[in-house]
Motif scaffolding. Structure first.
Motif, PDB file in Angstrom:
ATOM      1  N   MET A   1      41.045  33.147  37.893  1.00  0.00           N
ATOM      2  CA  MET A   1      39.783  32.669  38.456  1.00  0.00           C
ATOM      3  C   MET A   1      38.820  32.377  37.343  1.00  0.00           C
ATOM      4  SD  MET A   1      37.706  35.922  38.876  1.00  0.00           S
ATOM      5  CE  MET A   1      39.279  36.625  38.876  1.00  0.00           C
ATOM      6  N   ASN A   2      37.741  31.816  37.641  1.00  0.00           N
ATOM      7  CA  ASN A   2      36.764  31.558  36.592  1.00  0.00           C
ATOM      8  C   ASN A   2      35.577  32.497  36.765  1.00  0.00           C
ATOM      9  OD1 ASN A   2      35.540  30.522  34.442  1.00  0.00           O
ATOM     10  ND2 ASN A   2      35.404  28.441  35.167  1.00  0.00           N
ATOM     11  N   GLU A 284      42.853  29.815  40.779  1.00  0.00           N
ATOM     12  CA  GLU A 284      44.146  29.211  40.458  1.00  0.00           C
ATOM     13  C   GLU A 284      45.153  29.435  41.572  1.00  0.00           C
ATOM     14  OE1 GLU A 284      42.661  31.731  38.972  1.00  0.00           O
ATOM     15  OE2 GLU A 284      44.006  33.453  38.923  1.00  0.00           O
ATOM     16  N   HIS A 312      40.151  25.531  32.555  1.00  0.00           N
ATOM     17  CA  HIS A 312      40.557  26.935  32.726  1.00  0.00           C
ATOM     18  C   HIS A 312      41.615  27.060  33.832  1.00  0.00           C
ATOM     19  CE1 HIS A 312      39.696  31.372  32.859  1.00  0.00           C
ATOM     20  NE2 HIS A 312      40.159  31.193  34.093  1.00  0.00           N
ATOM     21  N   GLU A 313      41.306  26.524  34.998  1.00  0.00           N
ATOM     22  CA  GLU A 313      42.204  26.710  36.145  1.00  0.00           C
ATOM     23  C   GLU A 313      43.547  26.029  35.929  1.00  0.00           C
ATOM     24  OE1 GLU A 313      41.354  28.935  38.102  1.00  0.00           O
ATOM     25  OE2 GLU A 313      39.241  29.009  37.545  1.00  0.00           O
ATOM     26  N   HIS A 316      46.084  27.990  34.098  1.00  0.00           N
ATOM     27  CA  HIS A 316      46.708  29.028  34.933  1.00  0.00           C
ATOM     28  C   HIS A 316      47.989  28.538  35.608  1.00  0.00           C
ATOM     29  CE1 HIS A 316      43.974  32.354  34.677  1.00  0.00           C
ATOM     30  NE2 HIS A 316      42.965  31.797  35.301  1.00  0.00           N
ATOM     31  N   GLU A 346      43.755  36.292  31.964  1.00  0.00           N
ATOM     32  CA  GLU A 346      42.458  35.628  32.101  1.00  0.00           C
ATOM     33  C   GLU A 346      41.801  35.339  30.751  1.00  0.00           C
ATOM     34  OE1 GLU A 346      41.226  34.152  34.447  1.00  0.00           O
ATOM     35  OE2 GLU A 346      42.196  34.945  36.231  1.00  0.00           O
ATOM     36  N   TYR A 419      37.592  38.819  30.337  1.00  0.00           N
ATOM     37  CA  TYR A 419      37.529  37.370  30.038  1.00  0.00           C
ATOM     38  C   TYR A 419      37.100  37.122  28.590  1.00  0.00           C
ATOM     39  CZ  TYR A 419      38.045  35.956  34.944  1.00  0.00           C
ATOM     40  OH  TYR A 419      38.515  35.736  36.199  1.00  0.00           O
TER      41      TYR A 419
HETATM   42 ZN   LIG Z   1      41.049  32.474  35.464  1.00  0.00          ZN
END
Ligand SMILES: [Zn+2]
Ligand SMILES: [Zn+2]
Length: 634
Positions: A1-2, A284, A312-313, A316, A346, A419
């Motif tokens: 996830m972000n 993701e 980012h996603e 994943h 992450e 993160y």
């Molecule tokens: Zn993520």
């Protein structure tokens, strides 16, 4: 996830309760049911109530007296416990299956609520049954679901119960949308598709779905794979959608250049520009991602933020959805997740998300290094950095990733997020591998080798997905092999313990250095103010062992005067900047309806800005290593 910017307030956190609730995890895997069909309808969008029916056919000679239906306590990708069962209502069970109520009448079956997440249906004298329930959803996010007059957007774990002991069984999903609304998800193959067959519950729940009258779709191809960019805009797009799609394609190409062509045939970006809805999220999935940006596509800040989330996603797709820590699939939804690997899953994804914006040409070198400098500044100024390791941050995920807290916590002083910490571990490891091998190997190689060994070439360890999960020690071994060096000491000191990462060695290989400068504030009180709150000037946090703590100040105190002058939210920073280290400043605060006077001794500045900059003596070889890093070339 972000990330999820919106603050979540909950009345109660049930982590203690759930820790003792593993009764269902040890139950035996049973013979598959003959069929499981989910029917989702939404006849009254304004009510925010999704209507779910689950039809189950039992094996002919089944002698089960009951079947349990269970709502997950949390969803993969965001590890806080949310207890989705809290939004379930009107659960009922019927003997038999009858898709149209007009055609047949079914008798009700006895239902017992076994615990907070489980409903038990008696199955004596029936070979099939239907359960029906409604579930409230009015949150647009990567974890929750939303049904309103604009659309239905759901994330499976927050609306679909599973049949206990039958998560591995195949499931069919049938969606009945409101008139004029179109359905799209990562497994949509043809227009107007309303039915999907999934290999198991986990894959169905991994498939977020958008249902609305007015989303758009743009497509492109890369390496023979098809990419769909589905956009649902609540506000003005300013004509920027074509540019957005082109930039997403650049990011996809930069990432597939590193990993090779992905395994899927079609991948779907589900993007919401949520206008005044304050949601902000990215999540993701195996063949899709759910991205929600507040604001509109027309705004330049929103545009670049979307690309950051996309980078980012999409990373994943490989790191976490397929190459995964051992505990990430299949999952036990009766208790919080415990994995030590989120700093890789992450944190490394955060690092590569930024690096891929550079490799895609969306950022230049300076923008990338500025962003990485911000992460170093963030981590090295956090008091939790000296208390919580990268591995411990992973294990604390249920508490720190937007988890609801009914009680006050000291996490602001004691925790860091996996993160940014994992991002720095990944970056430093990458640079050390590149430096020690003189550019012959990198973290890219370690990632690819892990993907090969644990996903592509490993026999399936479970029903859930190809391959098997890894433990962090596997990553340590593979990184060491790729580098031809022993990373035991590195993982001991910087991953399992809390030592400051070896920035000098890492950046030195690239002809760069990390410079530490005193932050602009020449003072240190050790308090922070909650700028989001509309209340008076209230202390949000007190830093451990700080001047504020020495002066007896506490969270929640309302600051009235500083140096005998009235202070407000407007003049606070200006008032503060008049004082230097060692100054004795009288302060009054309001607490318990009384005014309290105390004396603050301003401390030495304790915030530092970190900046990655070029070394004057950088050699051509170092510059070449840096260029290969930035561009992803050899
Ligand atoms: Zn993520
Ligand atoms: Zn929508």
């Amino acid at each position: 996830m972000n990330r999820l910017v919106r603050k979540l307030f909950y009345l109660a956190s049930s982590l203690l309760l759930t820790a003792s609730m593993s009764a269902f995890t040890t139950a035996q895997q049973e013979r598959p049911l003959t069929s499981i069909t989910y029917r989702l309808s939404m006849t009254r969008p304004v009510s925010h109530l999704f209507e779910v029916a689950i039809e189950v056919e039992l094996p002919k000679d089944s002698n089960a007296n009951s079947i349990d239906f269970q709502m997950p306590k949390w969803a993969p990708g965001r590890y806080a416990v949310f207890d989705f069962a809290k939004n379930v209502q009107e659960f009922q069970a019927l003997g038999g299956i009858c898709p149209s109520e007009a055609k047949c009448k079914l008798s009700t079956l006895p239902v017992t609520r076994v615990d907070d997440q489980t409903w038990r249906v008696a199955t004596t004298n029936t070979d099939s049954l239907t359960v029906r329930y409604k579930v409230f959803g009015n949150d647009l996010s990567g974890t929750f679901s939303q049904l309103d007059s604009r659309h239905a957007n759901y994330n499976g774990h927050s609306i679909f119960m599973y049949v206990v002991n039958h998560k591995p069984d195949p499931v069919k999903l049938v969606i009945d949308p409101p008139a004029g609304w179109k359905i799209v998800n990562g497994w949509t193959e043809k227009p107007d598709q309303r039915e999907w067959q999934f290999v198991n519950y986990d894959l169905m729940a991994d498939t977020p779905t958008e249902i609305a009258a007015d989303w758009t779709v743009d497509e492109f191809q890369a390496d023979g794979k098809r990419y769909r960019v589905v956009v649902h805009s609540f506000g003005d797009e300013g004509g920027k959608r074509p540019a957005l799609v082109r930039d997403i394609e650049k990011i996809v190409r930069a990432q597939t250049a590193m990993w090779g062509p992905p395994e899927f045939d079609t991948y779907t970006f589900l993007i919401h520009f949520a206008a005044d809805d304050h949601s902000s999220d990215g999540m993701e999935h195996l063949t899709s991602t759910q991205i929600i940006e507040p604001g509109t596509l027309a705004e330049s800040g929103v545009y670049i933020s979307t690309l950051g989330t996309v980078a980012h996603e999409f990373f994943h797709v490989w790191n976490v959805k397929r190459l995964r820590p051992r505990e990430l699939g299949p999952w036990d939804f009766t208790r919080p997740l415990n994995t030590r690997g989120l700093y890789i899953a992450e944190g490394f994804t955060n690092f590569y998300g930024h690096l891929m914006l550079r490799r895609a040409g969306i950022w230049d070198d300076a923008q990338f290094l500025r962003r990485q400098s911000e992460t170093i500044t963030n981590i090295e100024n956090a008091p939790g950095s000296r208390l919580m390791s990268a591995e411990n941050a992973s294990l604390s995920a249920p508490f720190i990733d937007d988890a609801p807290h009914a009680q006050q916590t000291n996490l602001g002083n004691t925790s860091i997020s996996y993160y940014p910490k994992g991002e720095l571990v990944g970056m430093v490891l990458d640079l050390i591998i590149r430096g020690r091998t003189n550019g012959k190997a990198s973290l890219d190689d370690a990632m690819r080798r892990m993907y090969d060994e644990f996903y592509l070439k490993s026999p399936n360890a479970t029903y859930y997905l190809r391959g098997r999960g890894y433990i962090p020690e596997d990553f340590q071994r593979v990184a060491s092999e790729v580098c031809g060096c022993d990373f035991t000491d590195f993982f001991t000191r910087y991953v399992r313990d809390v030592e400051v990462l070896p920035y000098d060695e890492a950046f030195g290989y690239m002809g760069l250095r990390v410079v530490r400068e005193t932050a602009r504030e020449p003072y240190n009180l050790g308090i922070s103010v909650d700028w989001e709150s509309l209340s008076p000037l209230e202390i949000a946090t007190v830093r451990m062992n700080s001047p504020a703590e020495d002066a007896g100040l506490q969270e929640g105190d309302e600051i009235l005067t500083l140096g005998r002058k009235n202070v407000t939210r407007t003049n606070w920073l200006v008032s503060l900047s008049r004082y230097k280290q060692g100054a004795q400043v009288p302060v009054t605060v309001k607490r318990d309806r009384r005014t309290i006077k105390t004396m603050l001794t301003v401390g030495a500045p304790d915030r530092f800005e970190y900046r990655i900059e070029e070394r004057k003596d950088a050699t051509p070889q170092q510059k070449a290593l840096r260029e290969a890093w930035m561009k992803g070339t050899r």
